[in-house]
Design an enzyme around this catalytic site. Structure first.
Site, PDB file in Angstrom:
ATOM      1  CD  GLU A 252      -2.927  -1.096   2.342  1.00 19.67           C
ATOM      2  OE1 GLU A 252      -2.717  -0.303   3.282  1.00 19.67           O
ATOM      3  OE2 GLU A 252      -3.839  -1.931   2.342  1.00 19.67           O
TER       4      GLU A 252
ATOM      5  CG  ASP B  67      -4.006   7.655 -35.929  1.00 13.82           C
ATOM      6  OD1 ASP B  67      -4.034   8.872 -35.656  1.00 13.82           O
ATOM      7  OD2 ASP B  67      -3.691   6.781 -35.106  1.00 13.82           O
TER       8      ASP B  67
ATOM      9  CE  LYS C 190      -3.838   3.698 -35.384  1.00 13.88           C
ATOM     10  NZ  LYS C 190      -3.024   4.118 -34.229  1.00 13.88           N
TER      11      LYS C 190
ATOM     12  CG  ASP D 225       0.372   8.960 -32.889  1.00 14.57           C
ATOM     13  OD1 ASP D 225      -0.650   9.625 -32.676  1.00 14.57           O
ATOM     14  OD2 ASP D 225       0.334   7.732 -33.152  1.00 14.57           O
TER      15      ASP D 225
ATOM     16  CB  SER E 204       1.797   1.964 -26.958  1.00 11.64           C
ATOM     17  OG  SER E 204       1.723   0.921 -26.035  1.00 11.64           O
ATOM     18  CB  THR E 205       3.444  -1.985 -29.455  1.00 12.23           C
ATOM     19  OG1 THR E 205       2.664  -1.544 -30.583  1.00 12.23           O
ATOM     20  CG2 THR E 205       2.528  -2.450 -28.337  1.00 12.23           C
ATOM     21  N   GLY E 206       4.869   0.778 -30.754  1.00 10.25           N
ATOM     22  CA  GLY E 206       5.595   1.274 -31.928  1.00 10.25           C
ATOM     23  C   GLY E 206       4.991   0.773 -33.241  1.00 10.25           C
TER      24      GLY E 206
ATOM     25  CB  THR F 211       0.820   3.506 -34.724  1.00  4.98           C
ATOM     26  OG1 THR F 211      -0.251   2.787 -34.117  1.00  4.98           O
ATOM     27  CG2 THR F 211       0.275   4.678 -35.515  1.00  4.98           C
TER      28      THR F 211
HETATM   29  C1  R5P Z   1      -3.891   5.571 -30.917  1.00  2.00           C
HETATM   30  O1  R5P Z   1      -4.560   5.644 -31.898  1.00  2.00           O
HETATM   31  C2  R5P Z   1      -2.762   6.499 -30.583  1.00  2.00           C
HETATM   32  O2  R5P Z   1      -2.924   7.767 -31.094  1.00  2.00           O
HETATM   33  C3  R5P Z   1      -1.438   5.895 -30.967  1.00  2.00           C
HETATM   34  O3  R5P Z   1      -1.341   5.900 -32.397  1.00  2.00           O
HETATM   35  C4  R5P Z   1      -1.321   4.506 -30.432  1.00  2.00           C
HETATM   36  O4  R5P Z   1      -1.639   4.480 -29.052  1.00  2.00           O
HETATM   37  C5  R5P Z   1       0.063   3.984 -30.655  1.00  2.00           C
HETATM   38  O5  R5P Z   1       0.130   2.675 -30.216  1.00  2.00           O
HETATM   39  P1  R5P Z   1       1.216   1.695 -30.802  1.00  2.00           P
HETATM   40  O6  R5P Z   1       2.555   2.369 -30.646  1.00  2.00           O
HETATM   41  O7  R5P Z   1       1.114   0.464 -29.940  1.00  2.00           O
HETATM   42  O8  R5P Z   1       0.845   1.429 -32.223  1.00  2.00           O
END
Ligand code: R5P
Length: 301
Positions: free
Chosen positions: A36, A172, A195, A222, A226-228, A230
């Protein structure tokens, strides 16, 4: 006025305090042996206007809980006003019920922030793809400030792209707004791709018909990496379309699951991001964006 740092991002809190010309409060954060959280505000906040700066990435539950404890304590200790800066607002991507029965986490977190005592909320480039009016969700005076102009300026000032050849692109449709903000700052053209998300990690990206990138420097922007997936797909497409070089600027670089390597493998020359989430690519501070949000809420002149 006083800036109260959360434990997630002391450096940003310090920069916000310095940019706003206000004091940084001392706070003790630790964990009890059972996991906690313990929070103790060490400065006297009675009668003060306080600004709590927290970034709830990677361990959102922990950092949100810590913020709720701090907010409630600050109110209880007599703070006159409480502004919460959530430089990375977690749980925002689940902003509607996509499947029956799902929790809409954006709404839940917003309600909790209000009920924990916040008078105002500042976020930075919050992910609000389907929610057009975040103010009605948040329910308290709210501003979403952008790090995009600062990222764009960095790309020009450090010579990552040439002003005469640069085009700013969002990967996107939703990123069009950030591409527009970045482009306006540096007097460039902007556009976005289309996208389709196939899963948590996989996306398909295609051109939307009005992007001319051949021989151009592309500043690909962007809100989140996150995972890259996109950015990797967008960079691959832009390379195929003849971009001279691609640099990537993001507000929130989570960079999970080897994202940086994945992006660089596509020939991207540079990835840079803001310090809403401290990471190896953080080169631009979001502090001026936070301060501009505070100013729009009338907290500072
Ligand atoms: C979602 O549409 C956000 O704008 C980012 O494009 C998205 O979160 C990126 O995630 P990742 O790097 O996993 O593709």
């Amino acid at each position: 006025m006083m800036v109260v740092p959360g434990s997630s991002n002391g450096a940003l809190a310090y920069r916000v305090a310095r940019s706003a010309g206000v004091r940084l409060a001392k706070v003790d954060y630790r964990r009890f042996p059972d996991g906690e959280k313990y929070v103790r505000i060490l400065d006297d906040v009675k009668g003060e206007e306080v600004v709590l700066v927290q970034s709830a990435a990677f361990s959102p539950d922990e950092y949100l809980m810590e913020a709720f404890l701090a907010m409630d304590a600050l109110r209880d200790l007599g703070a006159k006003g409480l502004t919460v800066v959530l430089s990375y607002f977690p749980y925002a991507r689940q902003d509607e019920r996509f499947k029956p029965g799902e929790a809409v986490s954006l709404a839940t977190v917003s309600k909790l922030i209000k009920s924990a005592g916040a008078d105002r909320l500042v976020t930075i480039d919050v992910h609000r793809h389907r929610v057009l009016d975040m103010r009605s969700v948040v329910g308290i005076p709210y501003v979403d400030s952008s790090a995009m102009p600062f990222l764009a300026r960095y790309a020009i000032e450090y010579g990552l792209v040439e002003k005469e050849r640069v085009v700013v692109i969002g990967p996107d449709a939703e990123a069009e707004q950030w591409a527009a903000l970045a482009a306006r700052e540096i007097g460039a053209e902007h556009s976005s791709l289309v996208k389709t998300r196939l899963g948590d990690r996989d996306v398909k990206v295609r051109i939307n018909g009005n992007v001319e990138v051949r021989g151009r420097d592309v500043l690909l922007v962007d809100d989140i990496i996150s995972t890259g997936g996109t950015i990797r797909e967008a960079a691959r497409l832009l390379m195929e379309l003849g971009a001279r070089k691609i640099v990537v600027g993001a507000t929130h670089a989570l960079l999970v699951e080897g994202a940086l390597a994945k992006i660089l493998e596509e020939g991207v020359e540079e990835v840079f991001s803001s310090d809403t989430i401290p990471n190896p690519t953080s080169r631009v501070s979001a502090a001026p964006a936070v301060v501009s949000g505070m100013r729009s809420l009338g907290l500072i002149g």
